[in-house]
Design a protein around this motif. Sequence first.
Motif, mmCIF file in Angstrom:
data_model
loop_
_atom_site.group_PDB
_atom_site.id
_atom_site.type_symbol
_atom_site.label_atom_id
_atom_site.label_comp_id
_atom_site.label_asym_id
_atom_site.label_seq_id
_atom_site.Cartn_x
_atom_site.Cartn_y
_atom_site.Cartn_z
ATOM 1 N N ASN A 188 -2.903 3.234 1.623
ATOM 2 C CA ASN A 188 -4.329 3.692 2.024
ATOM 3 C C ASN A 188 -4.553 4.829 0.924
ATOM 4 O OD1 ASN A 188 -4.239 3.101 5.590
ATOM 5 N ND2 ASN A 188 -5.072 1.882 4.059
ATOM 6 N N LEU A 189 -3.432 5.693 1.036
ATOM 7 C CA LEU A 189 -3.516 7.075 0.245
ATOM 8 C C LEU A 189 -3.817 6.887 -1.222
ATOM 9 C CD1 LEU A 189 -4.153 10.217 0.696
ATOM 10 C CD2 LEU A 189 -1.433 10.462 0.727
ATOM 11 N N ALA A 190 -3.022 5.854 -1.741
ATOM 12 C CA ALA A 190 -3.107 5.941 -3.167
ATOM 13 C C ALA A 190 -4.309 4.969 -3.663
ATOM 14 C CB ALA A 190 -1.919 4.621 -3.513
ATOM 15 N N THR A 191 -5.057 4.088 -2.678
ATOM 16 C CA THR A 191 -6.177 3.517 -2.909
ATOM 17 C C THR A 191 -7.341 4.698 -2.849
ATOM 18 O OG1 THR A 191 -5.608 1.579 -1.861
ATOM 19 C CG2 THR A 191 -8.090 2.072 -1.771
ATOM 20 N N VAL A 192 -7.177 5.719 -2.035
ATOM 21 C CA VAL A 192 -8.188 6.685 -2.078
ATOM 22 C C VAL A 192 -8.404 7.321 -3.168
ATOM 23 C CG1 VAL A 192 -8.707 8.934 -0.847
ATOM 24 C CG2 VAL A 192 -8.297 7.066 0.507
ATOM 25 N N MET A 193 -7.069 7.900 -3.765
ATOM 26 C CA MET A 193 -7.009 8.439 -5.032
ATOM 27 C C MET A 193 -7.416 7.853 -6.282
ATOM 28 S SD MET A 193 -6.060 11.343 -3.863
ATOM 29 C CE MET A 193 -5.429 12.092 -2.399
#
Length: 303
Positions: A188-193
Amino acid sequence: MTKTERKAYIITGPTSGIGHRTALELAKHGTVVLVGRDQGKLGKVRETIERAGRHAVAVVCDLSDLTSVRRAAAEIIALDLPIAGLVNNAGIHEMRATKNAQGWDTTFATNHLGPFVLTEALMPHLPDGANVVFLCSGVEDPERRPAVIAGFRGGRYISAEASARGEWKPGGSTLPGGDAYATSKQSNLATVMAFARETPRLRFNAVEPGFSPATGLSRDANVFLRLLGKYVLGSLAPFIRYWSTPARAAKVTTNALLNESRETGVYYDERGKPMLGSTQVRDPRFQDRVVAETRALLSTALT
């Protein structure tokens, strides 16, 4: 204010915990599109919002089932509402591995693949400046002390395909479902960035809501643990660092979504302050790999 002038906000998982509180907060600012699995529960939330003189629409969607996600996205688009933001809140932490309709790990599908598909389907229909917020988790960071004490060992990402099979890097957590949950949140966090860099006309931000023992995240936990979390530990949350409550997390999430600054690619902690993810997830090459591999995996299922 007419229907066409009223901003609309989409939220997944609005029937309990942080999602429920956030839906009620967002209803103060516009129409809320409630996206969840249970039509009956969605109806109750909608009724609660409408009794307060506000507006809501319910859309049934099982985020673990990618066919259901695509159908829900099409239904939301067909509503033709002035969507101003999306909160990817829904998530699960299963105590035992199960498979979704496509035969993939249910935790990874629900927490990462479903929100990924929903977001990409809706992005072309979001106006410039719209904000997309993902609820993430500090358990993805193997160096985050509270997560380590709780038994997590960080995200164990090998590839999107391996994650879909329920395979994680060795040496992980002994907590049931711990590696699946941490890896889905790492993704999720990688996707946001990555999305924040790819699509600068929109804003993509993340929230670490803090540990909220009163939520229903681990719905597979036994009755005693769920009652302990809801009625005992939950009352202590405001006084313990890194802990939170659904009400507080909803405020942070709502503020992140409605923030009118042009900030993008920001990860907020449980108090609404910027924080850092793990060393791995901050690497743009890793971020891009997660997104590219997720798209490649989805292309095999959504043709």
